[in-house]
Enzyme design. Structure first.
Site, PDB file in Angstrom:
ATOM      1  CG  HIS A 207      37.288  32.971  44.054  1.00 21.66           C
ATOM      2  ND1 HIS A 207      38.640  33.138  43.879  1.00 21.66           N
ATOM      3  CD2 HIS A 207      36.876  34.077  44.754  1.00 21.66           C
ATOM      4  CE1 HIS A 207      39.033  34.279  44.438  1.00 21.66           C
ATOM      5  NE2 HIS A 207      37.975  34.870  44.978  1.00 21.66           N
ATOM      6  CB  CYS A 240      37.488  42.376  45.735  1.00 19.04           C
ATOM      7  SG  CYS A 240      37.715  43.380  44.261  1.00 19.04           S
ATOM      8  CG  ASN A 249      39.413  34.289  48.982  1.00 20.81           C
ATOM      9  OD1 ASN A 249      40.237  35.172  49.095  1.00 20.81           O
ATOM     10  ND2 ASN A 249      38.767  34.059  47.860  1.00 20.81           N
TER      11      ASN A 249
HETATM   12  P1  HMG Z   1      42.926  52.248  33.757  1.00 16.91           P
HETATM   13  O1  HMG Z   1      43.256  53.368  34.688  1.00 16.91           O
HETATM   14  O2  HMG Z   1      41.681  52.317  32.962  1.00 16.91           O
HETATM   15  O3  HMG Z   1      44.167  51.901  32.818  1.00 16.91           O
HETATM   16  O4  HMG Z   1      42.893  50.936  34.658  1.00 16.91           O
HETATM   17  P2  HMG Z   1      44.757  52.611  31.535  1.00 16.91           P
HETATM   18  O5  HMG Z   1      44.944  51.567  30.495  1.00 16.91           O
HETATM   19  O6  HMG Z   1      43.943  53.835  31.196  1.00 16.91           O
HETATM   20  O7  HMG Z   1      46.192  53.100  32.052  1.00 16.91           O
HETATM   21  C1  HMG Z   1      46.334  54.032  33.103  1.00 16.91           C
HETATM   22  C2  HMG Z   1      47.688  53.883  33.757  1.00 16.91           C
HETATM   23  O8  HMG Z   1      47.783  52.568  34.352  1.00 16.91           O
HETATM   24  C3  HMG Z   1      48.845  53.961  32.758  1.00 16.91           C
HETATM   25  O9  HMG Z   1      49.946  54.480  33.489  1.00 16.91           O
HETATM   26  C4  HMG Z   1      49.133  52.528  32.442  1.00 16.91           C
HETATM   27  O10 HMG Z   1      50.445  52.312  32.012  1.00 16.91           O
HETATM   28  C5  HMG Z   1      48.902  51.870  33.784  1.00 16.91           C
HETATM   29  P3  HMG Z   1      50.351  56.033  33.435  1.00 16.91           P
HETATM   30  O11 HMG Z   1      50.559  56.325  31.976  1.00 16.91           O
HETATM   31  O12 HMG Z   1      49.183  56.749  34.028  1.00 16.91           O
HETATM   32  O13 HMG Z   1      51.575  56.103  34.284  1.00 16.91           O
HETATM   33  N1  HMG Z   1      48.541  50.439  33.664  1.00 16.91           N
HETATM   34  C6  HMG Z   1      49.187  49.445  34.283  1.00 16.91           C
HETATM   35  N2  HMG Z   1      50.229  49.443  35.137  1.00 16.91           N
HETATM   36  C7  HMG Z   1      50.644  48.235  35.577  1.00 16.91           C
HETATM   37  N3  HMG Z   1      50.056  47.046  35.238  1.00 16.91           N
HETATM   38  C8  HMG Z   1      49.027  47.042  34.393  1.00 16.91           C
HETATM   39  C9  HMG Z   1      48.544  48.266  33.880  1.00 16.91           C
HETATM   40  N4  HMG Z   1      47.555  48.594  33.035  1.00 16.91           N
HETATM   41  C10 HMG Z   1      47.569  49.923  32.902  1.00 16.91           C
HETATM   42  N5  HMG Z   1      48.456  45.861  34.071  1.00 16.91           N
HETATM   43  C11 HMG Z   1      43.178  48.567  34.907  1.00 16.91           C
HETATM   44  C12 HMG Z   1      42.549  49.688  34.089  1.00 16.91           C
HETATM   45  C13 HMG Z   1      42.545  47.283  34.442  1.00 16.91           C
HETATM   46  C14 HMG Z   1      44.672  48.573  34.682  1.00 16.91           C
HETATM   47  C15 HMG Z   1      42.878  48.845  36.399  1.00 16.91           C
HETATM   48  O14 HMG Z   1      41.512  49.003  36.555  1.00 16.91           O
HETATM   49  C16 HMG Z   1      43.333  47.713  37.299  1.00 16.91           C
HETATM   50  O15 HMG Z   1      44.526  47.476  37.483  1.00 16.91           O
HETATM   51  N6  HMG Z   1      42.356  46.985  37.908  1.00 16.91           N
HETATM   52  C17 HMG Z   1      42.663  45.825  38.720  1.00 16.91           C
HETATM   53  C18 HMG Z   1      41.815  45.831  39.927  1.00 16.91           C
HETATM   54  C19 HMG Z   1      42.163  44.635  40.774  1.00 16.91           C
HETATM   55  O16 HMG Z   1      43.289  44.167  40.789  1.00 16.91           O
HETATM   56  N7  HMG Z   1      41.160  44.131  41.534  1.00 16.91           N
HETATM   57  C20 HMG Z   1      41.366  43.032  42.392  1.00 16.91           C
HETATM   58  C21 HMG Z   1      41.587  41.740  41.669  1.00 16.91           C
HETATM   59  S1  HMG Z   1      40.088  41.018  41.052  1.00 16.91           S
HETATM   60  C22 HMG Z   1      39.441  40.182  42.420  1.00 16.91           C
HETATM   61  O17 HMG Z   1      39.948  40.286  43.501  1.00 16.91           O
HETATM   62  C23 HMG Z   1      38.287  39.264  42.195  1.00 16.91           C
HETATM   63  C24 HMG Z   1      38.681  37.771  42.245  1.00 16.91           C
HETATM   64  O18 HMG Z   1      39.281  37.436  43.487  1.00 16.91           O
HETATM   65  C25 HMG Z   1      37.430  36.918  42.055  1.00 16.91           C
HETATM   66  C26 HMG Z   1      36.305  37.375  42.981  1.00 16.91           C
HETATM   67  O19 HMG Z   1      36.414  37.223  44.201  1.00 16.91           O
HETATM   68  O20 HMG Z   1      35.374  37.948  42.417  1.00 16.91           O
HETATM   69  C27 HMG Z   1      39.661  37.422  41.120  1.00 16.91           C
HETATM   70 MG    MG Z   2      38.238  37.045  45.336  1.00 13.96          MG
END
Ligand code: HMG
Ligand code: MG
Length: 303
Positions: A207, A240, A249
């Site tokens: 990737h 990202c 990408n």
């Molecule tokens: P957090 O704030 O530590 O989560 O985030 P938490 O567990 O403390 O919960 C806080 C709030 O978030 C709560 O809601 C939860 O219910 C909610 P509140 O009570 O405040 O209303 N929550 C969620 N809501 C919906 N869906 C969920 C979820 N989990 C908790 N799954 C967390 C931790 C991991 C959730 C956050 O950091 C996050 O969502 N991160 C994702 C970041 C992301 O999507 N990045 C881009 C994708 S990765 C990428 O692009 C790389 C890749 O392409 C490969 C590469 O290129 O390297 C794959």
């Molecule tokens: Mg990516």
């Protein structure tokens, strides 16, 4: 080593491509894009992400996207899932494949998922166990394998540690990601050579973001290591939100042009793919990042 005869292209445009978009993209457009991509012959299309909408608002319509896709037999629509909450939502939306996403550095793990590498792996292990028990496929992505925006150079050993953990929890495929597109062919080869001591090439993917224009070369380096699965994004969309400065990408059109030129089978029709890219670029109001798409469109105009 002989190059693979077939390659599986994993289209990540609707997820990686659109997660970083400042222009709002409607659910209807996302779904139309997915339909055009599957009609072009793509068999794996990352559809959306069940992540926190506070962290990535662009993916907040995840369940609506999943509900609206006209699912085509033989096509899978993996979705990103960071934790149990994401898995539950993905299951409710009828996902058949989930992707857990870890990182090779502590700083990136914190910025992207608000937890350490070990905490992330513990969450993914729970997600994988439950997903596998329900008959889903689980893929594991590893970010910043070729360089980190916060920590700089990344050792292949750091990548190997995470890859082995994802392997142990049952991921059928493990993706080496160059999140910020800094990798070069030699570094790409070194990382694969280290990981290949533990996991066979048939279960590895690449990737590559294209920030430094090296992504096609990195795909070729990975092909030479026997890797036959690559993520790419139509029109080179992507990035990202937690990796500032990184561009999209590698464009699916550019990877396909490489593979077609090598006589490697993918099942993807370049003209239909280019048309899908033109569609999304038209909506976003910007030109494609794909050099091959630009060149082929210019050739078509001149004919
Ligand atoms: P957090 O704030 O530590 O989560 O985030 P938490 O567990 O403390 O919960 C806080 C709030 O978030 C709560 O809601 C939860 O219910 C909610 P509140 O009570 O405040 O209303 N929550 C969620 N809501 C919906 N869906 C969920 C979820 N989990 C908790 N799954 C967390 C931790 C991991 C959730 C956050 O950091 C996050 O969502 N991160 C994702 C970041 C992301 O999507 N990045 C881009 C994708 S990765 C990428 O692009 C790389 C890749 O392409 C490969 C590469 O290129 O390297 C794959
Ligand atoms: Mg990516």
């Amino acid at each position: 080593m002989a190059l693979p005869k077939k390659v599986k292209l994993v289209e990540v445009g609707p997820r990686d491509g659109l997660q970083n978009e400042s222009v709002p993209v409607s659910t209807e457009v996302k779904v139309e894009l997915i339909h055009r991509l599957q009609d072009a012959g793509l068999r794996v299309i990352e559809a959306t992400a069940f992540v926190s909408p506070k962290w990535v608002p662009q993916m907040a319509d995840n369940a609506r996207v999943m509900a609206a896709i006209r699912r085509k037999p033989g096509v899978s629509y993996p979705v990103l899932v960071p934790n149990r909450k994401g898995l539950d939502a993905a299951l409710a939306a009828g996902a058949g494949e989930v992707v857990v996403f870890g990182a090779a550095t502590e700083a990136f793990s914190q910025k992207n998922t608000n937890c350490s590498i070990a905490e992330g792996l513990a969450r993914f292990s729970e997600v994988a166990k439950e997903a596998l028990a329900r008959g889903l496929k689980v893929r594991g992505d590893i970010s910043v394998c070729l360089g980190c925006p916060y920590e700089g150079e990344v050792s292949p050993d750091a990548v190997v540690r995470v890859a082995r953990a994802l392997d142990a929890m049952g991921c059928y495929e493990i993706t080496i990601a160059d999140t910020i597109g800094v990798g070069t062919a030699g570094r790409t080869r070194a990382v694969y050579e280290a990981v290949l001591k533990h996991i066979p090439a048939a279960r590895l993917a690449g990737h590559f973001h294209d920030t430094y224009g090296q992504a096609v070369a990195n795909v070729y380096a990975a092909l030479e290591c026997g890797v036959a699965t690559f993520d790419s994004s139509v029109a080179g969309l992507g990035g990202c939100p937690y990796a500032k400065g990184a561009t999209g990408n590698v464009a699916t059109e550019d990877v396909l042009y490489l593979l077609d030129g090598l006589g490697i089978e993918t099942g993807v029709d370049i003209e239909k793919l280019i048309a899908a890219g033109e569609y999304i670029c038209g909506v976003l109001g910007r030109p494609t990042h794909s050099r091959a798409a630009r060149a082929l469109a210019a050739k078509r105009m001149a004919a």
